[in-house]
Design a protein around this motif. Structure first.
Motif, short mmCIF file in Angstrom:
data_model
loop_
_atom_site.label_atom_id
_atom_site.label_comp_id
_atom_site.label_asym_id
_atom_site.label_seq_id
_atom_site.Cartn_x
_atom_site.Cartn_y
_atom_site.Cartn_z
N PRO A 1 0.81 -1.22 0.00
CA PRO A 1 0.00 0.00 0.00
C PRO A 1 0.84 1.27 0.00
CG PRO A 1 -0.21 -1.22 2.07
CD PRO A 1 0.51 -2.11 1.12
N LEU B 1 0.70 3.93 3.10
CA LEU B 1 1.44 3.52 4.29
C LEU B 1 2.94 3.68 4.06
CD1 LEU B 1 1.47 2.29 7.11
CD2 LEU B 1 1.47 0.03 6.06
N ALA C 1 4.07 -0.08 11.75
CA ALA C 1 4.82 -0.79 10.70
C ALA C 1 6.31 -0.51 10.80
CB ALA C 1 4.29 -0.37 9.33
N ALA D 1 7.73 -2.92 13.39
CA ALA D 1 7.91 -4.26 12.83
C ALA D 1 9.11 -4.29 11.88
CB ALA D 1 6.64 -4.69 12.10
N GLU E 1 12.49 -6.70 11.27
CA GLU E 1 12.70 -7.34 9.97
C GLU E 1 14.11 -7.00 9.44
OE1 GLU E 1 9.40 -6.59 7.33
OE2 GLU E 1 10.43 -7.54 5.63
N THR F 1 16.97 -9.19 10.78
CA THR F 1 16.96 -10.64 10.57
C THR F 1 16.82 -11.03 9.10
OG1 THR F 1 14.57 -10.60 11.02
CG2 THR F 1 16.02 -11.20 12.86
N GLN G 1 22.10 -11.91 15.22
CA GLN G 1 20.75 -11.46 14.87
C GLN G 1 19.81 -11.57 16.07
OE1 GLN G 1 19.24 -13.60 11.46
NE2 GLN G 1 20.46 -12.39 10.01
N PHE H 1 8.68 -9.65 20.31
CA PHE H 1 10.04 -9.97 19.86
C PHE H 1 10.95 -10.29 21.05
CE2 PHE H 1 8.07 -7.64 16.41
CZ PHE H 1 8.37 -8.47 15.34
N ALA I 1 16.16 -16.31 15.40
CA ALA I 1 16.26 -15.27 14.38
C ALA I 1 15.19 -15.46 13.30
CB ALA I 1 17.65 -15.28 13.75
N CYS J 1 11.80 -14.34 14.55
CA CYS J 1 11.68 -12.87 14.52
C CYS J 1 11.41 -12.39 13.10
CB CYS J 1 12.96 -12.22 15.06
SG CYS J 1 13.15 -12.36 16.85
N ARG J 2 12.13 -12.96 12.14
CA ARG J 2 11.94 -12.53 10.75
C ARG J 2 10.50 -12.79 10.31
NH1 ARG J 2 15.99 -14.63 8.65
NH2 ARG J 2 15.28 -16.66 8.02
N ALA K 1 8.03 -10.46 12.10
CA ALA K 1 8.14 -9.06 11.66
C ALA K 1 7.52 -8.90 10.27
CB ALA K 1 9.62 -8.64 11.65
N GLN K 2 7.77 -9.84 9.39
CA GLN K 2 7.19 -9.75 8.05
C GLN K 2 5.67 -9.86 8.11
OE1 GLN K 2 9.35 -12.93 6.13
NE2 GLN K 2 10.94 -11.54 5.35
N ALA L 1 3.74 -9.02 10.50
CA ALA L 1 3.13 -7.89 11.19
C ALA L 1 3.26 -6.58 10.44
CB ALA L 1 3.77 -7.74 12.58
N GLY L 2 4.21 -6.48 9.51
CA GLY L 2 4.63 -5.20 8.98
C GLY L 2 3.86 -4.69 7.77
N TYR L 3 4.51 -3.83 7.03
CA TYR L 3 3.82 -3.11 5.95
C TYR L 3 3.47 -4.02 4.78
CZ TYR L 3 7.91 -2.76 2.85
OH TYR L 3 8.95 -3.03 2.00
N GLN L 4 4.16 -5.14 4.67
CA GLN L 4 3.77 -6.12 3.65
C GLN L 4 2.91 -7.22 4.27
OE1 GLN L 4 6.92 -6.74 0.35
NE2 GLN L 4 8.14 -6.26 2.15
N ALA M 1 -0.05 -4.72 9.07
CA ALA M 1 -0.19 -3.26 9.06
C ALA M 1 -0.54 -2.78 7.65
CB ALA M 1 1.09 -2.59 9.56
N GLY M 2 0.03 -3.41 6.63
CA GLY M 2 -0.31 -3.07 5.26
C GLY M 2 -1.78 -3.32 4.96
N LEU N 1 -3.35 -9.67 3.54
CA LEU N 1 -2.46 -8.95 4.43
C LEU N 1 -3.05 -8.78 5.83
CD1 LEU N 1 -0.88 -6.12 2.28
CD2 LEU N 1 -0.27 -8.51 2.49
#
Lengths: 317, 317
Positions: free
Chosen positions: A40, A43, A136, A139, A143, A146, A157, B142, B158, B161-162, B165-166, B168-171, B174-175, B199
């Motif tokens: 998006p 964002l 975001a 998060a 990301e 890692t 990491q 985390f 690790a 976490c990756r 984070a992916q 949860a994040g903008y992709q 949250a996205g 998403l």
């Protein structure tokens, strides 16, 4: 022996060029949902607006300076993965800082409209997008730490994630914000004020120092570890004392944010508690503490850390 | 051969007892600034209120079920650290889910006052504390994944976490929220609606499945990896289709949250797009896809994953 004078502006310019490029490359520069759909745009714009083109980048510089202090003389061949990890750590701490500013500026918190000389994120993009952009960015910090194809050890990491999460969380930055909220209009003691700032600002500054040290993959002697922690704690507190001083002595144009807002919001500060002169003296005392911790350690190359501490205390904005 | 009937309520009760205990132990149960100062009580209360005593815990169950599917028959001695990692992963995905609800309910987002049959966090504690509690819960997720004294491999920490984070994040989540915000009042196509939900809800559900698989420390064959991803994607989408159905067919008391709010806010949903009958059929089709992916894989023990998919599609609240 008199050490050669360290050229902080030159060192910073070199390091910040890498950090700014990395932030521009890594902060939601692209991204996809799938082959047909981009991530998006609104964002991504909010995230980039919050992070790019602004800020002193103190936290990234602390990461890189602490790594230099610990890693001096390490052969370059062994450090490719760790160089990348350090740059990622430098960006990650800045993302946490940036997200905290976005949320802190929102109407339900400080309700501020100016940051780094620009309209704050919620003014520019709306409250809901500001909330999500902050979420975001947090998060994304983890990301960045890692990547799947890293040449850095997985233990580095994982340790970076732990240190950052602790520095950002309820026993760190978010906890400090909560104490700050609860203390508006209250007469805090100096002890209570110090406790609040240890979390609100100090935890992430100290965390930046410790994360830099982790990016050497060395096991530090306990005394060295303690020296870095002491440096980070003194620097973190000094930063806040100076922030409180500048809030009353500088103007908004110089600061790039609203000056005088602590007093306007009836927030306890070092200046309101100690007065201006004692606050200035306290900042110098904390600088001396930070430098002494480095002097008393066996760290081989502390020039950048020393210069950063000096800059924090003697800055004018 | 007819497999023995899998007792999902019994399996869930056992697993959830561990998860609930762990959440109660790990979510800001104590914590200190230093020897003289406890962590801020108001923030800790908000965090615990947001997480404890509520929710179906679907995401933690997916973590644990996916791990069982991959790890069946592994010798117990090898798995002490990985058992702990799986329980931490189960709690971490729930913290991300819980924080997203706290922020999503805030006035600048959905402005909802009821969640899991209780006043939402900002109603109970104020907007600023809700904002901070959500922020601190994300950091804590985390932190939970990266304990210093873990017996799990650092590579597992690790990778967890990756993936988180992916997701949860903008992709990821949250996205999806950002697309959701931007789509209020718009006539989305089915393709656009699917993209949003992949998403908003799908990423964390699928991420839960993949994180469970990581907690075996096994390198999965590509086909098995793909099967789990397909299962997670179909389940994630099915979850949202059923959510949309329940929003119009169930009442608030049954849901524990405000029913009918999507229509009231003029949000595009599967029901508004496809109608009720085709939405019901689509949910069953997605269930069949999820189960087929498991059937066609070499995973040894998919009973819990199968039963959870069935529960998601055929739930009444």
């Amino acid at each position: 022996m008199t050490p050669a004078v360290f050229d902080l502006p030159r060192w910073s310019a070199t390091e910040l060029a890498r950090v700014e490029q990395a932030l521009s490359d890594w902060v939601a520069a692209g991204g996809v949902v799938d082959a047909e759909h981009p991530a998006p745009a609104a964002l991504r714009e909010g995230m980039r607006y919050a992070v790019l083109d602004g800020g002193k980048r103190l936290r990234p510089l602390l990461v890189l300076a602490a790594r230099e202090a610990v890693a001096a003389g390490e052969p370059a061949a062994a450090t490719v993965g760790l160089n990348d990890a350090a740059l990622r750590a430098a960006c990650a701490v800045e993302l946490i800082h940036a997200y905290s500013l976005v949320h802190d500026d929102m109407p339900c918190m400080d309700n501020d409209i100016l940051r780094r000389g620009k309209p704050t994120v919620h003014v520019q993009f709306g409250e809901a997008q500001a909330l999500l952009a902050g979420d975001a960015l947090q998060a994304l910090a983890f990301e960045l730490l890692t990547p799947a194809d890293s040449e850095a050890p997985a233990s580095v990491q994982a340790t970076l994630c732990r240190l950052l999460a602790q520095a950002a969380g309820y026993q760190g930055m978010a906890g400090g914000q909560a104490i700050d909220l609860a203390s508006i209009g209250l007469a805090l003691t100096e002890d209570e004020l110090r406790c609040m700032h240890r979390l609100k600002t100090g935890a992430l500054l100290q965390g930046s120092v410790m994360m830099g040290a982790v990016c050497t993959a060395r096991v530090l002697p306990q005394a060295t570890h303690t020296a870095l922690q002491t440096y980070g704690a003194a620097l973190g507190l000094a930063f806040q004392v100076v922030d409180d001083i500048l809030d009353v002595t500088a103007d908004s144009a110089t600061l790039g944010k609203t000056a005088g807002k602590d007093a306007a919001q009836d927030k306890p500060t070092y200046v309101s508690l100690l007065g201006l002169d004692r606050s200035l003296a306290y900042a110098q005392e904390l600088l001396a503490q930070a430098l002494h911790a480095l002097d008393a350690s066996d760290l081989p190359n502390t020039q950048a850390l020393r210069a950063l501490a000096d800059m924090v205390v003697n800055r004018s904005s």
